[in-house]
Design a protein around this motif. Sequence first.
Motif, mmCIF file in Angstrom:
data_model
loop_
_atom_site.group_PDB
_atom_site.id
_atom_site.type_symbol
_atom_site.label_atom_id
_atom_site.label_comp_id
_atom_site.label_asym_id
_atom_site.label_seq_id
_atom_site.Cartn_x
_atom_site.Cartn_y
_atom_site.Cartn_z
ATOM 1 N N VAL A 114 0.899 -1.196 0.117
ATOM 2 C CA VAL A 114 -0.020 0.083 -0.106
ATOM 3 C C VAL A 114 0.874 1.402 -0.046
ATOM 4 O O VAL A 114 1.770 1.388 0.768
ATOM 5 C CB VAL A 114 -0.944 0.030 1.268
ATOM 6 N N GLU A 115 0.872 1.907 -0.979
ATOM 7 C CA GLU A 115 1.346 3.482 -1.063
ATOM 8 C C GLU A 115 0.323 4.581 -1.480
ATOM 9 O O GLU A 115 -0.613 4.130 -1.629
ATOM 10 C CB GLU A 115 2.446 3.208 -2.108
ATOM 11 N N SER A 116 0.935 5.719 -1.478
ATOM 12 C CA SER A 116 0.304 7.020 -1.921
ATOM 13 C C SER A 116 1.139 7.696 -2.987
ATOM 14 O O SER A 116 2.151 7.954 -3.000
ATOM 15 C CB SER A 116 0.023 7.752 -0.759
ATOM 16 N N VAL A 117 0.277 7.741 -3.947
ATOM 17 C CA VAL A 117 0.822 8.441 -5.156
ATOM 18 C C VAL A 117 -0.010 9.690 -5.559
ATOM 19 O O VAL A 117 -1.330 9.552 -5.877
ATOM 20 C CB VAL A 117 1.072 7.710 -6.397
ATOM 21 N N GLY A 118 0.386 10.884 -5.320
ATOM 22 C CA GLY A 118 -0.324 12.317 -5.694
ATOM 23 C C GLY A 118 -1.435 12.189 -4.860
ATOM 24 O O GLY A 118 -2.700 12.583 -5.358
ATOM 25 N N GLY A 119 -1.421 11.689 -3.419
ATOM 26 C CA GLY A 119 -2.609 11.889 -2.428
ATOM 27 C C GLY A 119 -3.475 10.761 -2.855
ATOM 28 O O GLY A 119 -4.467 10.881 -1.955
ATOM 29 N N ARG A 120 -3.181 9.644 -3.488
ATOM 30 C CA ARG A 120 -4.279 8.673 -3.647
ATOM 31 C C ARG A 120 -3.552 7.471 -3.516
ATOM 32 O O ARG A 120 -2.453 7.066 -3.678
ATOM 33 C CB ARG A 120 -4.634 8.853 -5.289
ATOM 34 N N GLU A 121 -4.494 6.733 -2.839
ATOM 35 C CA GLU A 121 -3.829 5.222 -2.313
ATOM 36 C C GLU A 121 -3.923 4.255 -3.745
ATOM 37 O O GLU A 121 -4.473 4.400 -4.509
ATOM 38 C CB GLU A 121 -4.781 4.544 -1.393
ATOM 39 N N VAL A 122 -2.683 3.551 -3.807
ATOM 40 C CA VAL A 122 -2.253 2.619 -4.875
ATOM 41 C C VAL A 122 -1.711 1.301 -4.200
ATOM 42 O O VAL A 122 -1.544 1.282 -3.066
ATOM 43 C CB VAL A 122 -1.452 3.048 -5.796
ATOM 44 N N LEU A 123 -1.913 0.312 -4.930
ATOM 45 C CA LEU A 123 -1.396 -1.033 -4.387
ATOM 46 C C LEU A 123 -0.141 -1.126 -5.554
ATOM 47 O O LEU A 123 -0.274 -1.059 -6.614
ATOM 48 C CB LEU A 123 -2.196 -2.016 -4.716
ATOM 49 N N GLY A 128 7.264 -3.071 -9.005
ATOM 50 C CA GLY A 128 7.174 -1.530 -9.062
ATOM 51 C C GLY A 128 5.961 -0.862 -9.795
ATOM 52 O O GLY A 128 5.663 0.225 -9.666
ATOM 53 N N GLY A 129 4.890 -1.832 -10.467
ATOM 54 C CA GLY A 129 3.742 -1.419 -11.076
ATOM 55 C C GLY A 129 2.736 -1.130 -10.221
ATOM 56 O O GLY A 129 2.543 -1.834 -9.014
ATOM 57 N N LEU A 130 1.689 -0.559 -10.718
ATOM 58 C CA LEU A 130 0.394 -0.355 -9.950
ATOM 59 C C LEU A 130 -0.638 -1.397 -10.490
ATOM 60 O O LEU A 130 -1.012 -1.467 -11.400
ATOM 61 C CB LEU A 130 0.026 1.167 -9.905
ATOM 62 N N ALA A 143 2.906 -0.281 -16.076
ATOM 63 C CA ALA A 143 4.562 -0.285 -15.950
ATOM 64 C C ALA A 143 5.014 0.123 -14.904
ATOM 65 O O ALA A 143 4.385 1.047 -14.087
ATOM 66 C CB ALA A 143 4.928 0.844 -17.159
ATOM 67 N N PRO A 144 6.287 -0.177 -14.397
ATOM 68 C CA PRO A 144 6.854 0.154 -13.146
ATOM 69 C C PRO A 144 6.748 1.629 -12.886
ATOM 70 O O PRO A 144 7.209 2.385 -13.722
ATOM 71 C CB PRO A 144 8.308 -0.089 -13.065
ATOM 72 N N VAL A 145 6.333 2.142 -11.595
ATOM 73 C CA VAL A 145 6.274 3.443 -11.049
ATOM 74 C C VAL A 145 6.877 3.647 -9.933
ATOM 75 O O VAL A 145 7.685 4.801 -9.626
ATOM 76 C CB VAL A 145 4.856 3.725 -10.712
ATOM 77 N N PHE A 146 7.390 2.659 -9.308
ATOM 78 C CA PHE A 146 8.308 2.466 -8.036
ATOM 79 C C PHE A 146 9.525 1.688 -8.448
ATOM 80 O O PHE A 146 9.560 0.738 -9.210
ATOM 81 C CB PHE A 146 7.731 2.061 -6.661
ATOM 82 N N GLU A 147 10.511 2.058 -7.852
ATOM 83 C CA GLU A 147 11.779 1.134 -7.762
ATOM 84 C C GLU A 147 11.568 0.072 -6.959
ATOM 85 O O GLU A 147 10.366 -0.234 -6.052
ATOM 86 C CB GLU A 147 13.101 1.766 -6.988
ATOM 87 N N THR A 148 12.189 -0.990 -7.339
ATOM 88 C CA THR A 148 12.066 -2.436 -6.659
ATOM 89 C C THR A 148 12.435 -2.344 -5.324
ATOM 90 O O THR A 148 13.276 -1.684 -4.851
ATOM 91 C CB THR A 148 12.434 -3.535 -7.484
ATOM 92 N N ALA A 154 14.275 -1.490 2.732
ATOM 93 C CA ALA A 154 13.768 0.026 2.708
ATOM 94 C C ALA A 154 12.672 0.201 1.850
ATOM 95 O O ALA A 154 12.536 -0.432 1.067
ATOM 96 C CB ALA A 154 15.158 0.600 2.625
ATOM 97 N N ARG A 155 11.814 1.271 2.037
ATOM 98 C CA ARG A 155 10.747 1.686 1.234
ATOM 99 C C ARG A 155 11.334 2.234 -0.034
ATOM 100 O O ARG A 155 12.114 3.151 -0.189
ATOM 101 C CB ARG A 155 9.997 2.575 2.179
#
Length: 235
Positions: A114-123, A128-130, A143-148, A154-155
């Motif tokens: 569970v993360e937040s991107v642009g103030g919105r919750e995502v999985l 690293g994809g959503l 496509a990947p949005v976060f690093e692995t 570490a987050r």
Amino acid sequence: MAEETLRPPHAVDSLLSLLDQTAAVVEGDVTDLRSEYSPRTGPWTVVTLGDVRTHLGEAPGELRLKQVGGLLPDGRQLVVSHVPRFVRGARYVVFLRNTGWSLSPVLDEQAFRVESVGGREVLVGAEGGLVSGLGSAGVRQTAPVFETVDLTGARPALRAGVEAAVPEALGREAFVSLLQNHLRARGLSVTGAFREEPVVTASALSVSVTPASGQVPAKGLTPSQPERDIPPGRP
């Protein structure tokens, strides 16, 4: 449960095969990450999930997920493919197996942070994809949005240039609701029991990887390319 009564795992190559091998879909906080080692079974990483909420199936209020790989006595780490890495303190939505297993009780790396991107919750998935929906092949991801996740747990950082959530990305409630509606519409349910311990030690299935020409493994890492949790002779 006697080992001979366990369902053998098979390839997860569709949404149907994913749900067929799911004992439960849960969410929980990673409250502890620690390594265990014995000469007989090798290194394992034990992930503890607390404050567990069960969305599908049945699961206890605290879960202990034992996964092959981790610290060796000489300080190196055994890194295993097809085994999800967890971030300490993060909350996850996890699919638990209803079959025997040797690498991880998490089904086919289906552990979504569970993360937040642009103030919105995502999985966020393993690469690293959503999470963006369900399809015939399984859980759809962008496509990947976060690093692995690295070996320290570490987050991971948001990738450069990503400033807002992908419009189709789903949060926890939307994703779980989609799963529940899919099962209900088809008269399906998740069944079976989650097994905390492996059927066989993964060391019996691990095969060392020879680096490609000109490549050298990272210092302190022992790569391993085990088979997925699929019996010999199965695809």
